[in-house]
Design a protein around this motif. Structure first.
Motif, PDB file in Angstrom:
ATOM      1  N   GLY A  31      89.246 -58.654 -48.244  1.00  0.00           N
ATOM      2  CA  GLY A  31      88.216 -57.738 -48.714  1.00  0.00           C
ATOM      3  C   GLY A  31      87.267 -57.239 -47.651  1.00  0.00           C
ATOM      4  O   GLY A  31      86.488 -56.314 -47.888  1.00  0.00           O
ATOM      5  N   TYR A 110      91.645 -50.497 -60.127  1.00  0.00           N
ATOM      6  CA  TYR A 110      90.484 -51.037 -59.414  1.00  0.00           C
ATOM      7  C   TYR A 110      90.132 -52.428 -59.933  1.00  0.00           C
ATOM      8  O   TYR A 110      89.931 -53.368 -59.157  1.00  0.00           O
ATOM      9  CB  TYR A 110      89.281 -50.103 -59.581  1.00  0.00           C
ATOM     10  CG  TYR A 110      87.956 -50.786 -59.342  1.00  0.00           C
ATOM     11  CD1 TYR A 110      87.467 -50.971 -58.048  1.00  0.00           C
ATOM     12  CD2 TYR A 110      87.197 -51.278 -60.407  1.00  0.00           C
ATOM     13  CE1 TYR A 110      86.269 -51.628 -57.823  1.00  0.00           C
ATOM     14  CE2 TYR A 110      85.990 -51.924 -60.190  1.00  0.00           C
ATOM     15  CZ  TYR A 110      85.531 -52.112 -58.903  1.00  0.00           C
ATOM     16  OH  TYR A 110      84.349 -52.780 -58.678  1.00  0.00           O
ATOM     17  N   GLU A 115      90.036 -53.233 -55.077  1.00  0.00           N
ATOM     18  CA  GLU A 115      88.689 -52.698 -55.212  1.00  0.00           C
ATOM     19  C   GLU A 115      88.464 -51.385 -54.462  1.00  0.00           C
ATOM     20  O   GLU A 115      87.480 -50.695 -54.698  1.00  0.00           O
ATOM     21  CB  GLU A 115      87.652 -53.732 -54.736  1.00  0.00           C
ATOM     22  CG  GLU A 115      87.740 -54.104 -53.278  1.00  0.00           C
ATOM     23  CD  GLU A 115      88.748 -55.215 -53.025  1.00  0.00           C
ATOM     24  OE1 GLU A 115      88.727 -55.772 -51.922  1.00  0.00           O
ATOM     25  OE2 GLU A 115      89.553 -55.526 -53.921  1.00  0.00           O
ATOM     26  N   TYR A 186      87.940 -64.179 -52.768  1.00  0.00           N
ATOM     27  CA  TYR A 186      89.328 -63.754 -52.673  1.00  0.00           C
ATOM     28  C   TYR A 186      90.250 -64.831 -52.137  1.00  0.00           C
ATOM     29  O   TYR A 186      91.459 -64.785 -52.373  1.00  0.00           O
ATOM     30  CB  TYR A 186      89.431 -62.495 -51.804  1.00  0.00           C
ATOM     31  CG  TYR A 186      89.032 -61.244 -52.549  1.00  0.00           C
ATOM     32  CD1 TYR A 186      87.926 -61.236 -53.394  1.00  0.00           C
ATOM     33  CD2 TYR A 186      89.758 -60.075 -52.427  1.00  0.00           C
ATOM     34  CE1 TYR A 186      87.562 -60.118 -54.084  1.00  0.00           C
ATOM     35  CE2 TYR A 186      89.397 -58.928 -53.124  1.00  0.00           C
ATOM     36  CZ  TYR A 186      88.290 -58.963 -53.960  1.00  0.00           C
ATOM     37  OH  TYR A 186      87.929 -57.847 -54.661  1.00  0.00           O
ATOM     38  N   GLN A 194      88.200 -62.867 -59.249  1.00  0.00           N
ATOM     39  CA  GLN A 194      88.209 -61.596 -58.521  1.00  0.00           C
ATOM     40  C   GLN A 194      87.941 -60.424 -59.460  1.00  0.00           C
ATOM     41  O   GLN A 194      87.191 -59.503 -59.120  1.00  0.00           O
ATOM     42  CB  GLN A 194      89.557 -61.414 -57.827  1.00  0.00           C
ATOM     43  CG  GLN A 194      89.819 -62.412 -56.709  1.00  0.00           C
ATOM     44  CD  GLN A 194      91.170 -62.183 -56.055  1.00  0.00           C
ATOM     45  OE1 GLN A 194      91.746 -61.112 -56.187  1.00  0.00           O
ATOM     46  NE2 GLN A 194      91.655 -63.185 -55.362  1.00  0.00           N
ATOM     47  N   TYR A 197      84.355 -60.397 -60.279  1.00  0.00           N
ATOM     48  CA  TYR A 197      83.588 -59.998 -59.098  1.00  0.00           C
ATOM     49  C   TYR A 197      83.580 -58.472 -58.959  1.00  0.00           C
ATOM     50  O   TYR A 197      82.548 -57.868 -58.678  1.00  0.00           O
ATOM     51  CB  TYR A 197      84.198 -60.647 -57.858  1.00  0.00           C
ATOM     52  CG  TYR A 197      83.403 -60.424 -56.588  1.00  0.00           C
ATOM     53  CD1 TYR A 197      82.239 -61.147 -56.335  1.00  0.00           C
ATOM     54  CD2 TYR A 197      83.812 -59.490 -55.648  1.00  0.00           C
ATOM     55  CE1 TYR A 197      81.515 -60.943 -55.175  1.00  0.00           C
ATOM     56  CE2 TYR A 197      83.095 -59.276 -54.482  1.00  0.00           C
ATOM     57  CZ  TYR A 197      81.947 -60.010 -54.257  1.00  0.00           C
ATOM     58  OH  TYR A 197      81.226 -59.800 -53.103  1.00  0.00           O
ATOM     59  N   ARG A 198      84.738 -57.843 -59.161  1.00  0.00           N
ATOM     60  CA  ARG A 198      84.821 -56.382 -59.089  1.00  0.00           C
ATOM     61  C   ARG A 198      84.015 -55.739 -60.215  1.00  0.00           C
ATOM     62  O   ARG A 198      83.350 -54.727 -60.010  1.00  0.00           O
ATOM     63  CB  ARG A 198      86.280 -55.923 -59.177  1.00  0.00           C
ATOM     64  CG  ARG A 198      87.143 -56.350 -58.004  1.00  0.00           C
ATOM     65  CD  ARG A 198      88.526 -55.697 -58.090  1.00  0.00           C
ATOM     66  NE  ARG A 198      89.462 -56.308 -57.167  1.00  0.00           N
ATOM     67  CZ  ARG A 198      90.459 -57.100 -57.507  1.00  0.00           C
ATOM     68  NH1 ARG A 198      90.650 -57.398 -58.796  1.00  0.00           N
ATOM     69  NH2 ARG A 198      91.261 -57.619 -56.594  1.00  0.00           N
ATOM     70  N   PHE A 202      80.492 -53.174 -59.700  1.00  0.00           N
ATOM     71  CA  PHE A 202      81.286 -51.952 -59.867  1.00  0.00           C
ATOM     72  C   PHE A 202      80.760 -50.807 -59.011  1.00  0.00           C
ATOM     73  O   PHE A 202      81.502 -50.199 -58.237  1.00  0.00           O
ATOM     74  CB  PHE A 202      81.308 -51.544 -61.344  1.00  0.00           C
ATOM     75  CG  PHE A 202      82.028 -50.252 -61.596  1.00  0.00           C
ATOM     76  CD1 PHE A 202      83.415 -50.227 -61.699  1.00  0.00           C
ATOM     77  CD2 PHE A 202      81.326 -49.050 -61.716  1.00  0.00           C
ATOM     78  CE1 PHE A 202      84.087 -49.028 -61.924  1.00  0.00           C
ATOM     79  CE2 PHE A 202      81.997 -47.855 -61.945  1.00  0.00           C
ATOM     80  CZ  PHE A 202      83.374 -47.850 -62.050  1.00  0.00           C
ATOM     81  N   MET A 205      81.024 -51.362 -55.137  1.00  0.00           N
ATOM     82  CA  MET A 205      82.387 -51.253 -54.631  1.00  0.00           C
ATOM     83  C   MET A 205      82.972 -49.851 -54.814  1.00  0.00           C
ATOM     84  O   MET A 205      83.940 -49.494 -54.136  1.00  0.00           O
ATOM     85  CB  MET A 205      83.286 -52.278 -55.326  1.00  0.00           C
ATOM     86  CG  MET A 205      83.029 -53.700 -54.887  1.00  0.00           C
ATOM     87  SD  MET A 205      84.248 -54.851 -55.570  1.00  0.00           S
ATOM     88  CE  MET A 205      83.887 -56.322 -54.601  1.00  0.00           C
ATOM     89  N   ARG A 206      82.390 -49.061 -55.700  1.00  0.00           N
ATOM     90  CA  ARG A 206      82.864 -47.696 -55.917  1.00  0.00           C
ATOM     91  C   ARG A 206      82.072 -46.676 -55.092  1.00  0.00           C
ATOM     92  O   ARG A 206      82.286 -45.465 -55.244  1.00  0.00           O
ATOM     93  CB  ARG A 206      82.753 -47.322 -57.396  1.00  0.00           C
ATOM     94  CG  ARG A 206      83.651 -48.095 -58.327  1.00  0.00           C
ATOM     95  CD  ARG A 206      85.092 -47.591 -58.290  1.00  0.00           C
ATOM     96  NE  ARG A 206      85.806 -47.962 -57.078  1.00  0.00           N
ATOM     97  CZ  ARG A 206      86.948 -47.433 -56.687  1.00  0.00           C
ATOM     98  NH1 ARG A 206      87.512 -46.489 -57.398  1.00  0.00           N
ATOM     99  NH2 ARG A 206      87.535 -47.836 -55.588  1.00  0.00           N
TER     100      ARG A 206
END
Length: 390
Positions: A31, A110, A115, A186, A194, A197-198, A202, A205-206
């Motif tokens: 990651g 995603y 991610e 990870y 995971q 976490y994503r 959100f 990470m986006r």
């Protein structure tokens, strides 16, 4: 324009495998994406470091830019297909429905796989451009110039900010701790750790997927321009000369600009990925066209074409395979391989993906996800016809 253009399938297949050429380092680093930013490291002092940066010189941002241009070309080809088939009323609404499905697919990809997925960004861009290309040329040109200025100013500002912040020890240490936290999840967390976490971060990470939308719109519009200008017309002498000009500009200007990533500056990674890489991507597209004209039946081109025809499926599959190989819930190779071994794993995954595409297309006309997506895209038309029949 309804028929397939072989070189576009080849370029799309190369773009899919090329994006993995960048993403493989994120998987291998669990990651960590600091290599995308740049570094003060003098790469020539270590063979491993030089191999990594040389590989990224050819991969980082170039194939993502190429894929984005190809999406724009595909949008215009699809629009013409609607018109030629007498389905003007369905444009752009049916296409937008398809992009909403791609947005949902991208969100699931995603959340459950990767991610740094780009499908959501492409879906939003596709919706915007589908409306935009119906405007007058002056309006399109004005929007393109405005977005170009915004994008370049944004990249310059962000690169300067990165250069300043990463020279402050406290800021670099904080970034390092953030990357260590992600890597720990990870490597030691379960698969569902995971996913959570994503989901929990959100918007953070986006952020890249949102920030590149102006650049995406520009490259989509450039793809539309390529189709509308007849640049890929084989029989036109004018088009052939323009392709040679784009090939020269894409490589003669793109190579030295992208070579700036070898400079020991934090800002160079940002500038190269988001400003200079699309120039080299154009050179790649024209190079594929030139080579395909010279050697159309090349074995590698046939395999890349098959990946291009199953692009969505291959994109998702390669990320799933990489997740299994590198993350802790799988084989746990993350953080254990050197640069040459990581490149070797990338090559191995590419072979697996090409083999999958070849075997699948012997029985089906498109990839598994393409068939599902196409069926769902046509669902409103099918339901409408059923109502009329009833």
């Amino acid at each position: 324009m309804g028929r397939r253009i072989p070189v576009l399938d080849i370029a799309r297949g190369a773009a899919i495998l090329g994006t993995l050429g960048t993403n493989i380092w994120i998987f291998a680093s669990l990651g960590n994406f600091d290599f995308l930013i740049g570094s003060e490291i003098e790469y020539y002092i270590s063979w491993e470091s030089f191999a990594e940066v040389l590989f990224l010189f050819f991969m980082n941002g170039k194939f993502l830019g190429l894929l984005t241009i190809l999406f724009g070309m595909g949008l215009e080809i699809k629009r013409r297909s609607y018109i030629n088939n007498g389905q003007q009323r369905m444009w752009p609404w049916l296409y937008i429905w398809g992009m909403l499905l791609l947005l949902a697919d991208g969100f699931l990809h995603y959340l459950f796989v990767f991610e740094y997925d780009v499908l959501m960004s492409y879906a939003v861009t596709g919706i915007i451009v589908a409306f935009l290309i119906g405007c007058k040329p002056k309006v399109i040109k004005g929007v393109a110039i405005t977005l170009g200025i915004i994008h370049i100013l944004g990249v310059l500002l962000f690169s300067a900010l990165v250069e300043v912040l990463f020279r402050i020890d406290e800021a670099r240490a904080e970034f390092g701790l953030m990357m260590q936290e992600m890597s720990a999840v990870y490597l030691h967390g379960t698969y569902w750790d995971q996913v959570l976490y994503r989901l929990g971060d959100f918007w953070g990470m986006r952020s890249e997927a949102i920030a590149i939308i102006p650049m995406n719109i520009l490259l989509f519009l450039f793809g539309v321009y390529i189709i509308r200008s007849g640049l890929l017309n084989r029989s036109s002498k004018e088009s052939r000369l323009r392709r040679k000009k784009y090939l020269k500009w894409g490589l003669v200007a793109g190579v030295p600009l992208n070579a700036l990533m070898f400079l020991p500056l934090f800002s160079m990674g940002v500038l190269v990925r988001y400003a200079f890489a699309p120039v080299m991507a154009l050179g790649y597209l024209m190079l594929f066209y030139y080579l395909h004209e010279k050697r159309p039946g090349l074995f590698l081109f046939n395999r890349l074409s098959e990946v291009g025809r199953t692009a969505l499926s291959c994109y998702m599959l390669q990320n799933i395979v990489a997740s299994i190989l590198f993350y802790g819930w799988g084989f746990g190779l993350g953080g254990t391989l050197n640069a040459m071994e990581i490149i070797g794993v990338w090559a191995l995954i590419c072979i697996v993906i090409m083999l999958f595409a070849h075997v699948w297309l012997r029985k089906f006309t498109a990839g598994p996800f393409e068939l599902i997506w196409k069926g769902l895209t046509k669902l409103p038309v099918t339901l409408r016809e059923n109502r009329k029949t009833a």
